[in-house]
Design a protein around this motif. Structure first.
Motif, PDB file in Angstrom:
ATOM      1  N   ASP A  28      41.221  20.560  70.075  1.00 19.11           N
ATOM      2  CA  ASP A  28      40.287  21.519  70.986  1.00 19.11           C
ATOM      3  C   ASP A  28      40.972  22.623  71.103  1.00 19.11           C
ATOM      4  O   ASP A  28      42.188  22.637  71.490  1.00 19.11           O
ATOM      5  CB  ASP A  28      39.460  21.044  72.028  1.00 19.11           C
ATOM      6  N   LYS A  29      40.252  23.739  71.028  1.00 16.90           N
ATOM      7  CA  LYS A  29      40.839  25.255  71.348  1.00 16.90           C
ATOM      8  C   LYS A  29      39.969  25.891  71.965  1.00 16.90           C
ATOM      9  O   LYS A  29      39.255  26.838  71.968  1.00 16.90           O
ATOM     10  CB  LYS A  29      41.034  26.000  70.086  1.00 16.90           C
ATOM     11  N   PRO A  30      39.938  25.543  73.561  1.00 21.58           N
ATOM     12  CA  PRO A  30      39.144  26.162  74.430  1.00 21.58           C
ATOM     13  C   PRO A  30      39.522  27.619  74.702  1.00 21.58           C
ATOM     14  O   PRO A  30      40.824  28.002  74.787  1.00 21.58           O
ATOM     15  CB  PRO A  30      39.226  25.269  75.950  1.00 21.58           C
ATOM     16  N   ASN A  31      38.527  28.372  74.843  1.00 22.65           N
ATOM     17  CA  ASN A  31      38.968  29.737  75.283  1.00 22.65           C
ATOM     18  C   ASN A  31      38.417  30.354  76.476  1.00 22.65           C
ATOM     19  O   ASN A  31      38.276  31.467  76.750  1.00 22.65           O
ATOM     20  CB  ASN A  31      38.234  30.870  74.187  1.00 22.65           C
ATOM     21  N   VAL A  63      45.287  30.282  73.644  1.00 25.32           N
ATOM     22  CA  VAL A  63      46.342  29.581  74.211  1.00 25.32           C
ATOM     23  C   VAL A  63      47.734  30.201  74.294  1.00 25.32           C
ATOM     24  O   VAL A  63      48.230  30.064  75.533  1.00 25.32           O
ATOM     25  CB  VAL A  63      46.581  28.368  73.300  1.00 25.32           C
ATOM     26  N   MET A  64      48.016  31.117  73.519  1.00 22.57           N
ATOM     27  CA  MET A  64      49.267  31.718  73.721  1.00 22.57           C
ATOM     28  C   MET A  64      49.163  32.816  74.849  1.00 22.57           C
ATOM     29  O   MET A  64      50.067  33.270  75.563  1.00 22.57           O
ATOM     30  CB  MET A  64      49.612  32.318  72.241  1.00 22.57           C
ATOM     31  N   ALA A  65      48.078  33.411  74.933  1.00 19.52           N
ATOM     32  CA  ALA A  65      47.802  34.641  75.839  1.00 19.52           C
ATOM     33  C   ALA A  65      47.728  34.103  77.494  1.00 19.52           C
ATOM     34  O   ALA A  65      48.059  34.824  78.189  1.00 19.52           O
ATOM     35  CB  ALA A  65      46.557  35.262  75.484  1.00 19.52           C
ATOM     36  N   THR A  66      47.129  32.884  77.613  1.00 15.92           N
ATOM     37  CA  THR A  66      47.282  32.172  78.768  1.00 15.92           C
ATOM     38  C   THR A  66      48.233  31.123  79.201  1.00 15.92           C
ATOM     39  O   THR A  66      48.146  30.425  80.235  1.00 15.92           O
ATOM     40  CB  THR A  66      45.920  31.660  79.120  1.00 15.92           C
ATOM     41  N   MET A  67      49.330  30.949  78.198  1.00 15.37           N
ATOM     42  CA  MET A  67      50.348  29.813  78.657  1.00 15.37           C
ATOM     43  C   MET A  67      51.215  30.184  79.747  1.00 15.37           C
ATOM     44  O   MET A  67      51.768  31.283  79.852  1.00 15.37           O
ATOM     45  CB  MET A  67      51.203  29.721  77.342  1.00 15.37           C
ATOM     46  N   GLN A  68      51.391  29.224  80.690  1.00 15.96           N
ATOM     47  CA  GLN A  68      52.126  29.287  81.776  1.00 15.96           C
ATOM     48  C   GLN A  68      53.299  28.328  81.908  1.00 15.96           C
ATOM     49  O   GLN A  68      52.806  27.195  82.209  1.00 15.96           O
ATOM     50  CB  GLN A  68      51.310  29.484  83.021  1.00 15.96           C
TER      51      GLN A  68
END
Length: 277
Positions: free
Chosen positions: A74-77, A200-205
């Motif tokens: 899954d790829k939640p946005n 996913v890459m924009a919000t990765m922490q």
């Protein structure tokens, strides 16, 4: 297992948190879980297709998930992607797969997820294999690395990522030997790139976990390519000085993907570590 484009499609775990995680599951025996890294079009199979079957043939059960936001998972946005979210999805996938204890093999993002699992659920992790894991430096240090700068440039430009752009990124940013940036690899990654949403890459922490490495009680096998362009070299000493039970391999003529550029050596060392610690 069936093919879906260039990539094999295996099982799906309907996790307790409501998300669906895709994973391959091959072999019988003690369980080894392969956790892939980040980047454009990343998936478990694409990262580890040259490695996991070596362990299957040696009598291990190998599970290769696609992280949330990657591969066929899954790829939640509408949610952020802190390290705890990645760890939660892997733990719940292993719950569905009936895995109580395993060895985790992780590179880059997969390496810091493996560390997160071992720190938060030590009873589930028997051993760790880490290849230039994330979580050993601060963001400012990562941003100084030439490979990381190239990734940010490619994905911050707003321009479409073409096969040629992706091939150049792998050849010059992630590898020492550009011959490993094959057309087949680019095709695999482009297939997943078409269904990624970038969130996913924009919000990765990913936090810096160096101060917690001393908590690890399990044996650890580490790899680091000496031509690494993605991860700061202070990660080498962070591992060496803070992990109690560590065997560390420094590979020359090697970039970020030791399991690809030195496939046979990596496979031999992993099997020896699994068998003998």
């Amino acid at each position: 297992m069936k093919l879906k484009g260039r990539l094999p499609e295996g099982h799906y775990a309907n996790c307790a948190n409501g998300y669906r995680i895709h994973y391959l599951d091959e072999g019988q025996g003690e369980v080894v879980v392969f956790l892939h890294g980040s980047g454009p079009g990343a998936s478990g199979y694409s990262n580890f297709k040259g490695n996991y079957r070596h362990l299957v043939d040696a009598g291990y059960r190998c599970i290769i998930p696609d992280h949330i936001g990657y591969g066929f998972s899954d790829k939640p946005n509408d949610v952020d992607h802190p390290l705890s979210f990645f760890v939660e999805c892997i733990k719940q996938t292993l719950d569905v797969a009936g895995v109580e204890k395993c060895t985790l093999v992780g590179n880059s993002l997969g390496g810091v997820i493996a560390l997160g699992m071992a720190l938060e659920h030590p009873e589930r992790v028997e051993k760790l294999v880490l290849m230039a894991p994330g979580g050993l430096s601060d963001l400012a240090e990562y941003q100084q690395m030439p490979g990381m700068q190239k990734v940010f440039k490619v994905f911050g430009s707003g321009e479409p990522v073409t096969p040629a752009v992706m091939k150049d990124l792998f050849a010059t940013g992630l590898m020492h030997n550009p011959e490993h940036a094959t057309d087949a690899l680019v095709e695999e990654r482009m297939q997943i790139m078409q269904i990624m949403n970038g969130h996913v890459m924009a919000t990765m922490q990913v936090p810096n976990l160096v101060d917690r490495l001393h908590e690890l009680e399990c044996p650890v096998l580490g790899f680091w390519g000496m031509d690494e362009k993605m991860m700061p070299e202070n990660g080498i000493m962070a591992m060496a000085k803070n992990i109690k039970h560590l065997r560390l391999v420094l590979a020359t003529e090697c970039g970020h993907w030791v399991m690809v550029e030195h496939e046979a050596m990596f496979n031999r060392y992993c099997l020896d570590f699994l068998q003998h610690g």
